[in-house]
Design an enzyme around this catalytic site. Sequence first.
Site, PDB file in Angstrom:
ATOM      1  CB  CYS A   1      -1.010   0.242   1.073  1.00  0.00           C
ATOM      2  SG  CYS A   1       0.273   0.121   2.640  1.00  0.00           S
TER       3      CYS A   1
ATOM      4  CB  ALA B   1       4.070  -0.534   2.146  1.00  0.00           C
TER       5      ALA B   1
ATOM      6  NE  ARG C   1      11.955  -1.174   0.957  1.00  0.00           N
ATOM      7  CZ  ARG C   1      13.061  -0.397   1.409  1.00  0.00           C
ATOM      8  NH1 ARG C   1      13.020  -0.065   2.672  1.00  0.00           N
ATOM      9  NH2 ARG C   1      13.171  -0.046   0.297  1.00  0.00           N
TER      10      ARG C   1
ATOM     11  CG  HIS D   1       7.533   4.364  -3.873  1.00  0.00           C
ATOM     12  ND1 HIS D   1       7.938   3.830  -5.018  1.00  0.00           N
ATOM     13  CD2 HIS D   1       7.795   3.960  -3.139  1.00  0.00           C
ATOM     14  CE1 HIS D   1       7.738   2.826  -4.462  1.00  0.00           C
ATOM     15  NE2 HIS D   1       8.123   2.382  -3.796  1.00  0.00           N
TER      16      HIS D   1
HETATM   17  S1  CFN Z   1       9.471  -0.686  -3.246  1.00  0.00           S
HETATM   18 FE1  CFN Z   1      11.085  -0.485  -4.396  1.00  0.00          FE
HETATM   19  S2  CFN Z   1      12.648   1.190  -3.650  1.00  0.00           S
HETATM   20  S3  CFN Z   1      11.483  -0.604  -6.254  1.00  0.00           S
HETATM   21 FE2  CFN Z   1      12.427  -2.444  -5.612  1.00  0.00          FE
HETATM   22  S4  CFN Z   1      14.186  -1.559  -5.746  1.00  0.00           S
HETATM   23 FE3  CFN Z   1      11.569  -4.395  -3.925  1.00  0.00          FE
HETATM   24  S5  CFN Z   1       9.562  -4.143  -3.314  1.00  0.00           S
HETATM   25 MO1  CFN Z   1      10.277  -4.513  -1.762  1.00  0.00          MO
HETATM   26  S6  CFN Z   1      10.843  -3.004  -0.615  1.00  0.00           S
HETATM   27 FE4  CFN Z   1      12.153  -3.228  -1.811  1.00  0.00          FE
HETATM   28 FE5  CFN Z   1      13.115  -0.875  -3.449  1.00  0.00          FE
HETATM   29 FE6  CFN Z   1      13.186   0.081  -5.944  1.00  0.00          FE
HETATM   30 FE7  CFN Z   1       9.919  -2.371  -2.833  1.00  0.00          FE
HETATM   31  S7  CFN Z   1      14.196  -2.317  -1.297  1.00  0.00           S
HETATM   32  S8  CFN Z   1      12.426  -5.346  -2.668  1.00  0.00           S
HETATM   33  S9  CFN Z   1      12.156  -4.300  -6.328  1.00  0.00           S
HETATM   34  N1  CFN Z   1      11.904  -2.596  -3.569  1.00  0.00           N
HETATM   35  C1  HCA Z   2       6.606  -3.648   0.806  1.00  0.00           C
HETATM   36  C2  HCA Z   2       7.296  -3.883   1.191  1.00  0.00           C
HETATM   37  C3  HCA Z   2       8.331  -5.451   0.509  1.00  0.00           C
HETATM   38  C4  HCA Z   2       7.579  -6.768   1.310  1.00  0.00           C
HETATM   39  C5  HCA Z   2       8.217  -7.669   0.190  1.00  0.00           C
HETATM   40  C6  HCA Z   2       7.835  -8.739   0.262  1.00  0.00           C
HETATM   41  C7  HCA Z   2      10.438  -5.832   0.815  1.00  0.00           C
HETATM   42  O1  HCA Z   2       5.885  -3.552   0.112  1.00  0.00           O
HETATM   43  O2  HCA Z   2       5.784  -3.068   1.052  1.00  0.00           O
HETATM   44  O3  HCA Z   2       6.159  -9.100  -0.137  1.00  0.00           O
HETATM   45  O4  HCA Z   2       8.420 -10.073   0.667  1.00  0.00           O
HETATM   46  O5  HCA Z   2      10.801  -5.282   0.604  1.00  0.00           O
HETATM   47  O6  HCA Z   2      10.144  -5.504   2.193  1.00  0.00           O
HETATM   48  O7  HCA Z   2       8.750  -4.766  -0.717  1.00  0.00           O
END
Ligand code: CFN
Ligand code: HCA
Length: 537
Positions: free
Chosen positions: A59, A62, A93, A191
């Site tokens: 969401c 998040a 995270r 973001h």
């Molecule tokens: S929201 Fe982003 S900020 S887009 Fe990427 S590299 Fe994932 S989903 Mo989990 S939280 Fe994580 Fe980053 Fe960019 Fe999210 S560190 S692993 S692919 N990510």
């Molecule tokens: C998020 C955080 C997440 C969830 C990871 C997952 C992360 O989207 O709110 O679904 O295992 O990296 O912690 O992307």
Amino acid sequence: MVNEVKKIEETLEEVIDSYPAKSMKNRKEHIVIRDTSQDKQKIMANTRTIPGIISNRGCCFAGCQGVVLGPLKDVVHIVHGPIGCCYYTWGMRRNQAVVGENEKNFLNFSFSTDMQDSDIVFGGEKKLEQAIDEAMEIFNPGTIMITATCPVGLIGDDIHAVARRAQEKYGISVMAFSCEGYKGVSQSAGHHIANNELMEHLVGKKEIELEAEYPINLMGEYNIGGDAFEIERVLGKIGYKIIATFSGNGSAEAIMSAHEADLNLVQCHRSINYIAEMFREKYGVPWLKVNFLGVDQTIKSLRDMAKYFGDEKLIQRTEAVIAEELAAVEQSLAMYQDLLEGKTAFLFVGGSRAHHYQNVFKRIGIDTVVAGYEFGHRDDYEGREVIPDIKMTADDRNIPELEVEKDEQRYHLRLSKEKMEELAKEIPLNNYEGMIKEMEDGTIAIDDLNHHEQVKLTKILKPDIYCSGIKDKYTSHKMGVFSKQLHSYDYSGPYAMFKGHVNFARDVANGILSPTWGYINPPWKKEAGLEGNYGGD
Ligand code: CFN
Ligand code: HCA
């Protein structure tokens, strides 16, 4: 060609066959079979998930609190909302930080207003004020960030007014983020909200005397599994000075001086492109798309950076460090490549890793057959148009007239508009090519994948590894396919750069080559009739 196109078309028909007509039409637009004869292939992305379909997305809260703000170590993050929103997202995270002698660190704490039914009925602003008073009394932070959960928006608490009052009262920076979970279609909206506020309230607030020659910011790097530590080590060895990181191992204090950097490195384009663009427009700092995941991409990125600064000493130092780091890992990588050659991978991760990890796999002999983003936008798949007008004059930067002269002096190291345009032809300056372009013929790009599609594609394509997150890891294991989380790295890492690549190869080889998978009998192999239920037919 990794897959035969015809077979892939049939596969996709089979996957979406069971949807009602409207859903089928919708899902079709979110799936592309790579055809390298086409320069640009379009995909639908960043739209609302079809109601009833179980999505892997997160969401807005998040994306704002969990992803962008959470890693900032010197901030007291107060979650205004029910305790579950705070507690179940705290630490999720996996924020890691190194804390300097005079630095503050609150990452071990979880702060919330713990909203109750009565606060929902009568309003929660008083409770929020009280939480700030308590935080000041006990922790005395330099920055407080308040993040809103769903009920806050529904009842209309004015968190921005509370923040303003607290800021006046205590003379510290108190910021509020209207990132209620229900906003937008995924965590991507969060973001955006986080970045806008950081830009408005922190960046540019503190000037520093720069002694370093190559001041840079690291953007879109969140220190998952210690990746930022490894990146900091190698960049430091070359001679770069990281002014601020958005936001892994980062701090609000450092972000205040981020405008002093001469170049912004963009690792995760999805989460940070807005801020990189704002820096370009407001402070004339260009951004360079880098990728520090995988040795080949790391080498390319380091060379691009050296090219940007164009300094012979830096170019030589870069080559020396590349040679040293590569020598330490080449033998191990070759060994893992021998073990894994010919295996295939299915990647489905947030908004950038499904792209970045394809190169990491390739180097150890693994081809990616399917790749998708949970919440990527079209530019993450298709790339951006090169921005023809690189704004480099002070006027363009939107700086008040009186400050222009001062700014011209401060930012004297930056390049002329002509030089920037010339460089942009060679290196990805202010530009990102997107994921689809780099994929091979017959591979599949899929947006906002769901469990039905995951199961169907896994059964038909039989990848050797499925990379995603916690929500679908065990679905894959139950099917006898090894799954590695690319969000949390399954608490391993670092995976970045040279040494990180070997860590990754080791973890992947251990998983894929484990005899475990041969012992797993998926339910449909044992009991007739179960297949339909499991696959969602
Ligand atoms: S929201 Fe982003 S900020 S887009 Fe990427 S590299 Fe994932 S989903 Mo989990 S939280 Fe994580 Fe980053 Fe960019 Fe999210 S560190 S692993 S692919 N990510
Ligand atoms: C998020 C955080 C997440 C969830 C990871 C997952 C992360 O989207 O709110 O679904 O295992 O990296 O912690 O992307």
